[in-house]
Design a protein around this motif. Sequence first.
Motif, PDB file in Angstrom:
ATOM      1  N   SER A 268      65.810  -5.152 -23.860  1.00 61.30           N
ATOM      2  CA  SER A 268      65.768  -5.114 -25.323  1.00 61.30           C
ATOM      3  C   SER A 268      67.245  -5.703 -25.798  1.00 61.30           C
ATOM      4  CB  SER A 268      65.440  -3.595 -25.940  1.00 61.30           C
ATOM      5  OG  SER A 268      65.727  -3.656 -27.476  1.00 61.30           O
ATOM      6  N   ASN A 297      65.863  -9.289 -30.776  1.00 64.08           N
ATOM      7  CA  ASN A 297      66.129  -9.174 -32.292  1.00 64.08           C
ATOM      8  C   ASN A 297      67.464  -9.668 -32.611  1.00 64.08           C
ATOM      9  OD1 ASN A 297      63.520  -7.874 -32.637  1.00 64.08           O
ATOM     10  ND2 ASN A 297      64.370  -5.988 -32.073  1.00 64.08           N
ATOM     11  N   ASP A 422      65.788  -2.621 -41.598  1.00 67.00           N
ATOM     12  CA  ASP A 422      64.755  -2.599 -40.659  1.00 67.00           C
ATOM     13  C   ASP A 422      65.081  -2.648 -39.170  1.00 67.00           C
ATOM     14  OD1 ASP A 422      61.858  -2.657 -39.910  1.00 67.00           O
ATOM     15  OD2 ASP A 422      62.306  -4.706 -39.764  1.00 67.00           O
ATOM     16  N   ARG A 426      66.321   0.189 -35.661  1.00 65.83           N
ATOM     17  CA  ARG A 426      65.521   0.116 -34.308  1.00 65.83           C
ATOM     18  C   ARG A 426      66.530   0.425 -33.046  1.00 65.83           C
ATOM     19  NH1 ARG A 426      61.546  -5.087 -34.936  1.00 65.83           N
ATOM     20  NH2 ARG A 426      60.845  -4.870 -37.076  1.00 65.83           N
ATOM     21  N   LYS A 428      69.098   1.716 -30.454  1.00 62.01           N
ATOM     22  CA  LYS A 428      68.649   2.884 -29.771  1.00 62.01           C
ATOM     23  C   LYS A 428      69.769   4.090 -29.527  1.00 62.01           C
ATOM     24  CE  LYS A 428      64.765   1.422 -27.151  1.00 62.01           C
ATOM     25  NZ  LYS A 428      64.168   1.062 -25.752  1.00 62.01           N
TER      26      LYS A 428
END
Length: 456
Positions: A268, A297, A422, A426, A428
């Motif tokens: 990620s 992302n 948004d 996300r 972590k």
Amino acid sequence: MTEVLKQAPKGRHTELFDAFDEIRSQEAPLWLHRIRSEAMERFTELGMPVVRELSFPLKEDWIYTDLRTIADTTYHTEPVPAEISEAMISPYEFGQKDWHKIVIVNGVYSPSLSRISDLPPGAFVGRLADALINHPELVHPYLGRGADFENNGLTALNTALFRDGLFVYLPRGEIIETPVHVHYLTTSYETPLITQPRTLIVAGDGTKLQVVESYTGLTEDQYLTNAVTEISVGRDGQIDHYRINREGLGAAHLSNTQLQLAENGHISTFNMSMGAKLTRNDTNAKLAGEHAVVRMNGLYLVTGDQHVDNHTAIDHAMPNCDSYEVYKGILAGKARGVFNGQVMVQQDAQETDAKQLNKNLMLSPDAMIHTKPQLEIYADRVKCTHGATVGQLDDEQIFYLRTRGLSHESACHLLTYGFAADLIRRLKIDAVRSALDTLFETTISDLSAAQSQTER
């Protein structure tokens, strides 16, 4: 090969060739000298990617990003020691004393600002320069394997001239509980400075790791960061990777990040770009084992005359793999943005699930974005979607919020912040999420105030 380099015309890149001559005279493993020489030879042939000098298809990749100023600038190539205190860099860090941290200032490792705590057996977290001397057997199988310098002049230049960076090696089944933070900083210097940061992360089978890669400018002077990051995750491994660009507004930031995933590997990655006058990020992932998953992302916020260019590529080379990509941009003033995202599904990559989305919010009529999501599919049993949106703040939504008692400025702030939040939510790592949330809220508040004043 050495003879080829000696005969090659140096031209405007004389200082880079001189730096290479100095580096290859230093003690290093024979295989590293060979890689450096091959890379410099490719840079000799490819040079800087200046559009007017490129042929198709490379020209297509650089058509909206002009590197002529960089190509014509003479840079200081030697690392420059600088006295930096913890207090000076703390606003750009995340307040965590227990993290593993490597700090490199102007290309020079800072032992006083760095710290490494206890590590699992067989693991290494530290300077790449140290690993090349003390643990070359760990570095050799991975360095230069993911980042292809055959077709990328900037990657070739970094491979030939890098001096230091971060190396993380995590053997099979081990977990590093606390995040690893590498912080590359640049300070002012009398002539433009170029640094070549190199980050190499190797996570074996069944491992788990979190890495934060920060780039910070403590000056508004002109300088160039040419960074390369290679990340390899083994079978059942998991890596969370965060890349934070807060370079000075006189800087150019060029980066190439390569992700390699084995069977059931998970990566990620989050790429944030707010700094630098010019930013170009290339992020490429290869899903080389079944059931691999990549989440890619990105969030960019540019104002004034800033320019940010994000090129991404995801290669589905094996079946039953998933990729999820969302890039969002906020552009104000006369800022320019580019997004080019490619998803390739190879013929054998059946049962692929790939989703790609680029969304852009324009806060000024003078801002501009070029967006090009792409799917290239050679398999028939797949689920693939892609899309892009470009728009302004919705007048009806602003009106609705104002009927609920918000001022025009507060309404603009809420809608713009919600657009970015948004993705931030996300993340972590709590400390990174909190710090970036505050940074974006503050920056967006200033932009919303300016936006509200303009529209009154």
